[in-house]
Design an enzyme around this catalytic site. Structure first.
Site, PDB file in Angstrom:
ATOM      1  N   GLY A  11       0.828  -1.214   0.000  1.00 41.64           N
ATOM      2  CA  GLY A  11       0.000   0.000   0.000  1.00 41.64           C
ATOM      3  C   GLY A  11       0.854   1.252   0.000  1.00 41.64           C
ATOM      4  N   GLY A  14      -0.481   4.588  -1.350  1.00 43.42           N
ATOM      5  CA  GLY A  14      -1.670   5.156  -0.702  1.00 43.42           C
ATOM      6  C   GLY A  14      -1.356   6.368   0.154  1.00 43.42           C
ATOM      7  N   GLN A  15      -2.380   6.853   0.842  1.00 42.52           N
ATOM      8  CA  GLN A  15      -2.248   8.085   1.621  1.00 42.52           C
ATOM      9  C   GLN A  15      -1.129   7.975   2.662  1.00 42.52           C
ATOM     10  OE1 GLN A  15      -5.364   8.984   4.397  1.00 42.52           O
ATOM     11  NE2 GLN A  15      -4.835  11.146   4.535  1.00 42.52           N
ATOM     12  N   ARG A  39      -2.584  -1.089  -8.098  1.00 42.96           N
ATOM     13  CA  ARG A  39      -3.179  -0.473  -9.292  1.00 42.96           C
ATOM     14  C   ARG A  39      -2.731   0.964  -9.515  1.00 42.96           C
ATOM     15  NH1 ARG A  39      -8.505  -3.023  -8.544  1.00 42.96           N
ATOM     16  NH2 ARG A  39      -8.246  -5.112  -9.409  1.00 42.96           N
ATOM     17  N   ASP A  56       0.104  -7.765  -5.649  1.00 40.37           N
ATOM     18  CA  ASP A  56      -1.305  -7.948  -5.281  1.00 40.37           C
ATOM     19  C   ASP A  56      -1.295  -8.767  -3.991  1.00 40.37           C
ATOM     20  OD1 ASP A  56      -3.899  -8.786  -4.905  1.00 40.37           O
ATOM     21  OD2 ASP A  56      -4.243  -9.326  -7.007  1.00 40.37           O
ATOM     22  N   TYR A 146     -15.568  -3.028   6.454  1.00 36.28           N
ATOM     23  CA  TYR A 146     -14.214  -2.544   6.763  1.00 36.28           C
ATOM     24  C   TYR A 146     -13.925  -2.745   8.254  1.00 36.28           C
ATOM     25  CZ  TYR A 146     -10.505   0.989   7.421  1.00 36.28           C
ATOM     26  OH  TYR A 146      -9.351   1.655   7.751  1.00 36.28           O
ATOM     27  N   LYS A 150     -11.240  -5.051  10.311  1.00 36.80           N
ATOM     28  CA  LYS A 150     -10.266  -4.452  11.238  1.00 36.80           C
ATOM     29  C   LYS A 150     -10.282  -5.181  12.586  1.00 36.80           C
ATOM     30  CE  LYS A 150      -8.279  -1.807   8.549  1.00 36.80           C
ATOM     31  NZ  LYS A 150      -6.850  -2.006   8.262  1.00 36.80           N
TER      32      LYS A 150
HETATM   33  N1  SER Z   1     -10.126   6.740   7.453  1.00 31.94           N
HETATM   34  C1  SER Z   1     -10.778   5.476   7.431  1.00 31.94           C
HETATM   35  C2  SER Z   1     -12.074   5.540   6.718  1.00 31.94           C
HETATM   36  O1  SER Z   1     -12.662   6.596   6.746  1.00 31.94           O
HETATM   37  C3  SER Z   1     -11.024   5.005   8.835  1.00 31.94           C
HETATM   38  O2  SER Z   1     -10.011   4.170   9.213  1.00 31.94           O
HETATM   39  O3  SER Z   1     -12.501   4.572   6.193  1.00 31.94           O
END
Ligand code: SER
Length: 326
Positions: A11, A14-15, A39, A56, A146, A150
């Site tokens: 990742g 990513g951010q 990607r 991946d 999500y 987690k």
């Molecule tokens: N920043 C994430 C989200 O908004 C939370 O872990 O999905």
């Protein structure tokens, strides 16, 4: 500079990855930190400063190839589908977040890696959790896929610690605010989008109600928390993969007002969408005393300092014409 590490960051585009990777490269040496993306195209800076691989995480052979080729001993596993995208594609969220994590932990176990970092989130909590000063030990019954991944990820990480002696550690990140790479697919993304609109002189329509309060953290604190936890003496850790960490909490309106102190013409309006229900199921403030006691966590940036810094960074990029990544 400590050179004794061989690190893989999944990742990495990513951010968080796009800023954690350079921080790790500064610490351990550019060649010793492999950035892995899937990607999204990496920036030139990320690709050119050190090794870059396409991975991946749902394909175990991909991970094995890179871990073996670079003799990796530490993995920061950031690849994940966030909350809003997860609600659109629950199957994808399960496969990437659970399948990917299982692959990472199995590869780490088989090869006896030194350390694995696995992020959790405030999304691990749910509507039955106390929303104020949410305790470290509390009800974990999230309503998003999500959040389900987690909670399972925290438990799975802890299981590998106890069952196999693998050194897995993780934090429950709040919403992360940063200027380098915008987040995508999250419920807290508004707190970054609003800054891009403000520096471009545009009105921003927030997808959450103005009184929605969520816990947030600025990227320098996110990087510090991550590295400090990974470097903490394991003897002092009673928790492993589920540390609450707090920095600031504010409502969408409080953030807009803070931005208006710097950009008086800025206008924000509010049109809540399906993400409102997700935000309403999450905490407003977090009790992070366990992280403070066990590894000395303390945030640096509050709302005022974060807002000023974001506007300086994004404002400079706007003037140069490089606000948006190419
Ligand atoms: N920043 C994430 C989200 O908004 C939370 O872990 O999905």
């Amino acid at each position: 500079m400590e050179n004794a590490r061989r690190v893989l960051v999944t990742g990495a585009v990513g951010q968080i990855g796009s800023e954690l990777t350079p921080a790790l490269r500064a610490r351990y040496g550019n060649e010793n930190v492999v950035a892995a993306g899937h990607r999204t195209k990496p920036s030139a800076a990320l690709r050119e400063a050190g090794p870059f691989e396409t991975v991946d995480v749902t394909v175990r052979a991909d991970l094995e190839r890179v871990v073996d080729h670079y003799a990796i001993d530490t993995v920061y596993h950031l690849a994940a589908i966030l909350s809003a995208t997860g609600e659109r594609s629950p199957g994808l969220a399960w496969s990437v977040n659970m399948g990917g994590l299982y692959n990472v932990l199995e590869v780490a176990r088989e090869r006896k890696l030194r350390q694995v970092f696995v992020p959790s989130s405030i999304a691990a909590f749910g509507p039955e959790t106390p929303r104020e000063r949410t305790p470290q030990e509390t009800v974990l019954r999230p309503r998003t896929i999500y959040g389900v991944t987690k909670v399972a990820g925290e438990l799975l990480g802890d299981y590998y610690v106890r069952r196999y002696g693998l050194d897995v550690r993780g934090l429950r990140y709040p919403g992360i605010i940063s200027s380098e790479t915008p987040p995508s697919g999250g419920t807290t993304d508004y707190a970054v989008e609003i800054f891009y609109a403000a520096v471009e002189g545009k009105r921003y329509t927030c997808f959450l109600r103005e009184d929605t309060v969520l816990p947030m953290m600025y990227m320098p604190d996110c990087i510090k928390a991550t590295l400090d936890l990974m470097e903490a003496d394991p003897a002092g850790l009673r928790h492993r993969c589920d540390f609450n960490v707090a920095a600031m909490s504010f409502s969408a309106e409080e953030l807009a007002l803070e931005i208006q102190k710097h950009v008086p013409s800025f206008v924000c309006d509010y049109r809540p969408d399906s993400r409102q229900a997700i935000a309403d199921s999450w905490p407003q403030t977090i009790d992070d005393r366990a992280a403070r006691a066990e590894w000395g966590w303390k945030a640096t940036f509050d709302l005022e300092a974060m807002t000023a810094d974001m506007l300086v960074h994004l404002g400079a990029r706007y003037k140069k014409g490089t606000l948006w990544p190419r």
